[in-house]
Design a protein around this motif. Structure first.
Motif, PDB file in Angstrom:
ATOM      1  N   LEU A  17       0.859  -1.176   0.000  1.00 39.07           N
ATOM      2  CA  LEU A  17       0.000   0.000   0.000  1.00 39.07           C
ATOM      3  C   LEU A  17       0.894   1.224   0.000  1.00 39.07           C
ATOM      4  O   LEU A  17       1.854   1.303   0.768  1.00 39.07           O
ATOM      5  N   THR A  18       0.616   2.141  -0.884  1.00 44.50           N
ATOM      6  CA  THR A  18       1.373   3.388  -0.913  1.00 44.50           C
ATOM      7  C   THR A  18       0.410   4.553  -0.738  1.00 44.50           C
ATOM      8  O   THR A  18      -0.771   4.458  -1.080  1.00 44.50           O
ATOM      9  N   ILE A  19       0.925   5.639  -0.230  1.00 47.60           N
ATOM     10  CA  ILE A  19       0.130   6.832  -0.002  1.00 47.60           C
ATOM     11  C   ILE A  19       0.749   7.964  -0.798  1.00 47.60           C
ATOM     12  O   ILE A  19       1.950   8.234  -0.690  1.00 47.60           O
ATOM     13  N   ASP A  20      -0.058   8.612  -1.605  1.00 40.49           N
ATOM     14  CA  ASP A  20       0.395   9.728  -2.413  1.00 40.49           C
ATOM     15  C   ASP A  20       0.317  11.011  -1.582  1.00 40.49           C
ATOM     16  O   ASP A  20      -0.772  11.482  -1.276  1.00 40.49           O
ATOM     17  N   VAL A  21       1.470  11.537  -1.205  1.00 41.11           N
ATOM     18  CA  VAL A  21       1.529  12.810  -0.484  1.00 41.11           C
ATOM     19  C   VAL A  21       1.887  13.874  -1.505  1.00 41.11           C
ATOM     20  O   VAL A  21       3.005  13.920  -2.004  1.00 41.11           O
ATOM     21  N   SER A  22       0.898  14.700  -1.840  1.00 41.31           N
ATOM     22  CA  SER A  22       1.133  15.669  -2.907  1.00 41.31           C
ATOM     23  C   SER A  22       1.828  16.930  -2.415  1.00 41.31           C
ATOM     24  O   SER A  22       2.585  17.540  -3.161  1.00 41.31           O
ATOM     25  N   ARG A  23       1.565  17.341  -1.192  1.00 42.51           N
ATOM     26  CA  ARG A  23       2.191  18.566  -0.674  1.00 42.51           C
ATOM     27  C   ARG A  23       2.476  18.416   0.806  1.00 42.51           C
ATOM     28  O   ARG A  23       1.771  17.723   1.523  1.00 42.51           O
TER      29      ARG A  23
END
Length: 50
Positions: A17-23
């Protein structure tokens, strides 16, 4: 709920599972983070860094 949290962190540790941290915003920039969310200028997750 504890078993679900444990399972979630296991998935993260195994890379399933990955989490997209945009900012990332400093805590002092919380107002800007909120404004960006409200204006839909972001996608993914935002992090407030103390």
């Amino acid at each position: 709920m504890e078993w679900r949290a444990r399972e979630l962190f296991e998935w993260l540790a195994r890379g399933e599972l990955t989490i997209d941290v945009s900012r990332r915003y400093r805590l002092s920039e919380a107002r800007q983070a909120h404004e960006d969310l409200a204006a839909r200028r972001t996608s993914g997750k935002l992090l407030l860094i103390p």
